[in-house]
Design a protein around this motif. Structure first.
Motif, PDB file in Angstrom:
ATOM      1  N   UNK A  98       0.818  -1.214   0.000  1.00 56.40           N
ATOM      2  CA  UNK A  98       0.000   0.000   0.000  1.00 56.40           C
ATOM      3  C   UNK A  98       0.855   1.269   0.000  1.00 56.40           C
ATOM      4  N   UNK A  99       2.091   1.167   0.499  1.00 55.34           N
ATOM      5  CA  UNK A  99       2.988   2.328   0.445  1.00 55.34           C
ATOM      6  C   UNK A  99       3.445   2.532  -1.002  1.00 55.34           C
ATOM      7  N   UNK A 100       3.559   1.422  -1.750  1.00 55.71           N
ATOM      8  CA  UNK A 100       3.918   1.511  -3.174  1.00 55.71           C
ATOM      9  C   UNK A 100       2.713   1.899  -4.023  1.00 55.71           C
ATOM     10  N   UNK A 101       1.537   1.449  -3.615  1.00 53.99           N
ATOM     11  CA  UNK A 101       0.331   1.696  -4.401  1.00 53.99           C
ATOM     12  C   UNK A 101      -0.823   2.090  -3.477  1.00 53.99           C
ATOM     13  N   UNK A 102      -1.058   3.426  -3.322  1.00 54.24           N
ATOM     14  CA  UNK A 102      -2.059   3.912  -2.364  1.00 54.24           C
ATOM     15  C   UNK A 102      -3.472   3.372  -2.608  1.00 54.24           C
ATOM     16  N   UNK A 103      -3.749   2.816  -3.802  1.00 52.23           N
ATOM     17  CA  UNK A 103      -5.074   2.214  -4.025  1.00 52.23           C
ATOM     18  C   UNK A 103      -5.353   1.095  -3.025  1.00 52.23           C
ATOM     19  N   UNK A 104      -4.283   0.537  -2.454  1.00 48.10           N
ATOM     20  CA  UNK A 104      -4.455  -0.611  -1.557  1.00 48.10           C
ATOM     21  C   UNK A 104      -4.574  -0.201  -0.084  1.00 48.10           C
ATOM     22  N   UNK A 105      -4.557   1.109   0.186  1.00 48.02           N
ATOM     23  CA  UNK A 105      -4.570   1.564   1.589  1.00 48.02           C
ATOM     24  C   UNK A 105      -5.772   1.056   2.372  1.00 48.02           C
ATOM     25  N   UNK A 106      -6.896   0.927   1.685  1.00 48.03           N
ATOM     26  CA  UNK A 106      -8.121   0.482   2.359  1.00 48.03           C
ATOM     27  C   UNK A 106      -8.017  -0.927   2.915  1.00 48.03           C
ATOM     28  N   UNK A 107      -7.158  -1.760   2.324  1.00 49.92           N
ATOM     29  CA  UNK A 107      -7.013  -3.139   2.816  1.00 49.92           C
ATOM     30  C   UNK A 107      -6.410  -3.146   4.226  1.00 49.92           C
ATOM     31  N   UNK A 108      -5.748  -2.051   4.580  1.00 46.41           N
ATOM     32  CA  UNK A 108      -5.209  -1.892   5.941  1.00 46.41           C
ATOM     33  C   UNK A 108      -6.093  -0.966   6.777  1.00 46.41           C
ATOM     34  N   UNK A 109      -6.531   0.134   6.161  1.00 46.57           N
ATOM     35  CA  UNK A 109      -7.309   1.153   6.877  1.00 46.57           C
ATOM     36  C   UNK A 109      -8.565   0.574   7.509  1.00 46.57           C
ATOM     37  N   UNK A 110      -9.074  -0.512   6.927  1.00 48.93           N
ATOM     38  CA  UNK A 110     -10.285  -1.147   7.442  1.00 48.93           C
ATOM     39  C   UNK A 110     -10.142  -1.530   8.918  1.00 48.93           C
ATOM     40  N   UNK A 111      -8.927  -1.787   9.363  1.00 50.62           N
ATOM     41  CA  UNK A 111      -8.783  -2.238  10.760  1.00 50.62           C
ATOM     42  C   UNK A 111      -9.187  -1.133  11.744  1.00 50.62           C
ATOM     43  N   UNK A 112      -8.859   0.109  11.422  1.00 56.33           N
ATOM     44  CA  UNK A 112      -9.227   1.188  12.355  1.00 56.33           C
ATOM     45  C   UNK A 112     -10.731   1.444  12.320  1.00 56.33           C
ATOM     46  N   UNK A 113     -11.339   1.275  11.141  1.00 54.60           N
ATOM     47  CA  UNK A 113     -12.801   1.422  11.065  1.00 54.60           C
ATOM     48  C   UNK A 113     -13.493   0.386  11.949  1.00 54.60           C
ATOM     49  N   UNK A 114     -12.973  -0.842  11.931  1.00 53.69           N
ATOM     50  CA  UNK A 114     -13.607  -1.931  12.663  1.00 53.69           C
ATOM     51  C   UNK A 114     -13.198  -1.946  14.140  1.00 53.69           C
ATOM     52  N   UNK A 115     -12.065  -1.338  14.437  1.00 52.51           N
ATOM     53  CA  UNK A 115     -11.550  -1.368  15.814  1.00 52.51           C
ATOM     54  C   UNK A 115     -11.166   0.043  16.248  1.00 52.51           C
ATOM     55  N   UNK A 116     -12.195   0.889  16.485  1.00 50.21           N
ATOM     56  CA  UNK A 116     -11.887   2.298  16.788  1.00 50.21           C
ATOM     57  C   UNK A 116     -11.057   2.496  18.055  1.00 50.21           C
ATOM     58  N   UNK A 117     -11.164   1.558  19.027  1.00 44.67           N
ATOM     59  CA  UNK A 117     -10.430   1.814  20.276  1.00 44.67           C
ATOM     60  C   UNK A 117      -9.314   0.809  20.556  1.00 44.67           C
ATOM     61  N   UNK A 118      -9.137  -0.209  19.696  1.00 46.24           N
ATOM     62  CA  UNK A 118      -8.106  -1.223  19.964  1.00 46.24           C
ATOM     63  C   UNK A 118      -6.701  -0.670  19.702  1.00 46.24           C
ATOM     64  N   UNK A 119      -5.730  -1.309  20.332  1.00 47.01           N
ATOM     65  CA  UNK A 119      -4.317  -0.983  20.097  1.00 47.01           C
ATOM     66  C   UNK A 119      -3.927  -1.639  18.776  1.00 47.01           C
ATOM     67  N   UNK A 120      -3.625  -0.810  17.775  1.00 41.94           N
ATOM     68  CA  UNK A 120      -3.289  -1.343  16.448  1.00 41.94           C
ATOM     69  C   UNK A 120      -1.854  -0.991  16.092  1.00 41.94           C
ATOM     70  N   UNK A 121      -1.214  -1.949  15.497  1.00 40.06           N
ATOM     71  CA  UNK A 121       0.206  -1.811  15.227  1.00 40.06           C
ATOM     72  C   UNK A 121       0.464  -1.855  13.720  1.00 40.06           C
ATOM     73  N   UNK A 122       1.034  -0.781  13.195  1.00 42.13           N
ATOM     74  CA  UNK A 122       1.410  -0.720  11.776  1.00 42.13           C
ATOM     75  C   UNK A 122       2.628  -1.614  11.543  1.00 42.13           C
ATOM     76  N   UNK A 123       2.996  -1.844  10.270  1.00 45.78           N
ATOM     77  CA  UNK A 123       4.070  -2.815   9.998  1.00 45.78           C
ATOM     78  C   UNK A 123       4.826  -2.490   8.710  1.00 45.78           C
ATOM     79  N   UNK A 124       6.150  -2.351   8.829  1.00 48.99           N
ATOM     80  CA  UNK A 124       6.988  -2.307   7.625  1.00 48.99           C
ATOM     81  C   UNK A 124       8.247  -3.136   7.872  1.00 48.99           C
ATOM     82  N   UNK A 125       8.876  -3.540   6.793  1.00 46.68           N
ATOM     83  CA  UNK A 125      10.119  -4.289   6.894  1.00 46.68           C
ATOM     84  C   UNK A 125      11.289  -3.356   7.154  1.00 46.68           C
TER      85      UNK A 125
END
Ligand code: FNR
Length: 351
Positions: A98-125
């Protein structure tokens, strides 16, 4: 761009269908001691735990798995709903696609929509961090409005992937400068080969906020990449099948890595072959703050909400029974409980 995204789908398909676990994480060689007079009420056991300033419902952490292909959105959606319902921490998979192709951001962004208060951890190599710097790190965190960033170390996988990065120079410096500049905590995680004590001390020295062992004994990237190479029709991939197979037993088992990493003094997530609530309790008794699971949650998440909820409830029930039988009314007491380490998983070599 397309390649990164379709590789993600290969990994999910292989992990959901094939035998991708390798070795022994070491939990069988760890015994918790039965307390015949536990003097606590099993119905009142408190599994809550504090980690990086956040209060979690239990030490179960949903380890980084996916995102980056449109078909993975539904998996992240299910995992995030479970994270919200059970107040668990959750990591997303590598956000590189998704960093290479912003069209894919929603495949990750969905987690915050579904978990507004959970502790969420982003990930890169760590290689992407070295090559793109804090800009990609910040974008990854913003994409999911994350509470932390996990930087993953996966040089076994890189070495075996035909398209892998084979130059690891400069990663340590990139980590240190990220930890210095970032406005969020940085968790450094392995992905199945474990972290040794000396590496943990370098990670702590770089300023990381926490370490995830990502030890050997659960999901094996050597196994996954060997299966992928075996499916490939390209001749140059054939020798990678045997390369993957020869490294099936590479890495530091999770329990060994945990014993190595805890003395570095950072909060620790134990991940890699954690399969039951008893394993989770053993990890906590050995000094982990959280215990991560990836593979055991994948097929339940693919089946749907009820299957995933049932799986998590079963794990939490096992944890509570284990806490009861060790006389641990809360996680602080479980941490203090005595453990016996035996079996073949000794510590790493002493010299
Ligand atoms: C992973 N894992 C992982 N880790 C990471 O940091 N970034 C990633 O993109 C992924 N992707 C991924 C996909 C799938 C399908 C699996 C099963 C795993 C590694 C994961 O977070 C964990 O460290 C290991 O899988 C070990 O835990 P288990 O699976 O033995 O419980």
């Amino acid at each position: 761009i397309h390649q990164t995204s379709s590789r993600k789908l290969d990994h999910i398909r292989i992990c959901s269908q094939d035998e991708v676990e390798q070795g022994d994480p070491g939990f069988q060689g760890v015994s918790l001691i039965h307390n015949a007079l536990p003097e606590c009420d099993m119905g009142k056991i408190d599994t809550g735990v504090r980690f990086l300033g956040h209060l979690f419902g239990s030490p179960l952490f949903i380890a980084a798995m996916t995102g980056g292909h449109p078909e993975t959105t539904v998996i992240n959606e299910q995992l995030a709903r479970a994270a919200e319902r059970f107040n668990l921490g959750m990591g997303v998979g590598s956000q590189r696609a998704a960093l290479e192709n912003p069209d894919l951001e929603g495949t990750f962004g969905v987690v915050r929509e579904m978990a507004p208060s959970a502790f969420l951890c982003a990930n890169i190599g760590v290689v992407q961090l070295r090559d793109h710097g804090i800009e990609w790190a910040d974008r990854a965190v913003e994409m999911i409005r994350g509470d932390a960033l996990a930087v993953h170390l996966n040089f076994l996988q890189e070495a075996i992937q035909p398209e892998g990065d084979h130059d690891a120079r400069g990663c340590m410096a990139a980590l240190a400068s990220l930890c210095e500049e970032a406005s969020y905590p940085v968790i450094v995680k392995e992905t199945g080969s474990g972290i040794a004590g000396e590496t943990a001390r370098r990670i702590a020295g770089a300023g990381a906020a926490a370490i995830d062992t990502g030890g050997r004994g659960g999901t094996s990237w050597a196994a996954i990449e060997a299966i992928r190479a075996d499916e490939s029709s390209r001749d140059q991939d054939r020798h990678l099948v045997s390369l993957g197979e020869e490294f099936l037993s590479w890495g530091i088992p999770t329990v060994t890595s945990l014993c190595e990493v805890v003395p570095a003094g950072l909060p620790v997530i134990a991940t890699g072959g954690v399969r039951t609530g008893i394993d989770m309790a053993k990890a906590v008794a050995l000094g982990a703050d959280l215990a991560g699971m990836a593979l055991p949650l994948l097929n339940p998440a693919l089946k749907g909400e009820e299957s995933l909820s049932n799986t998590i409830e079963r794990l939490l029930h096992q944890l509570k029974v284990t806490m009861f039988l060790t006389g641990s009314p809360d996680i602080a007491a479980l941490k203090r409980t005595r453990v016996i380490i035996s079996g073949t998983n000794g510590a790493l070599g002493v010299h």
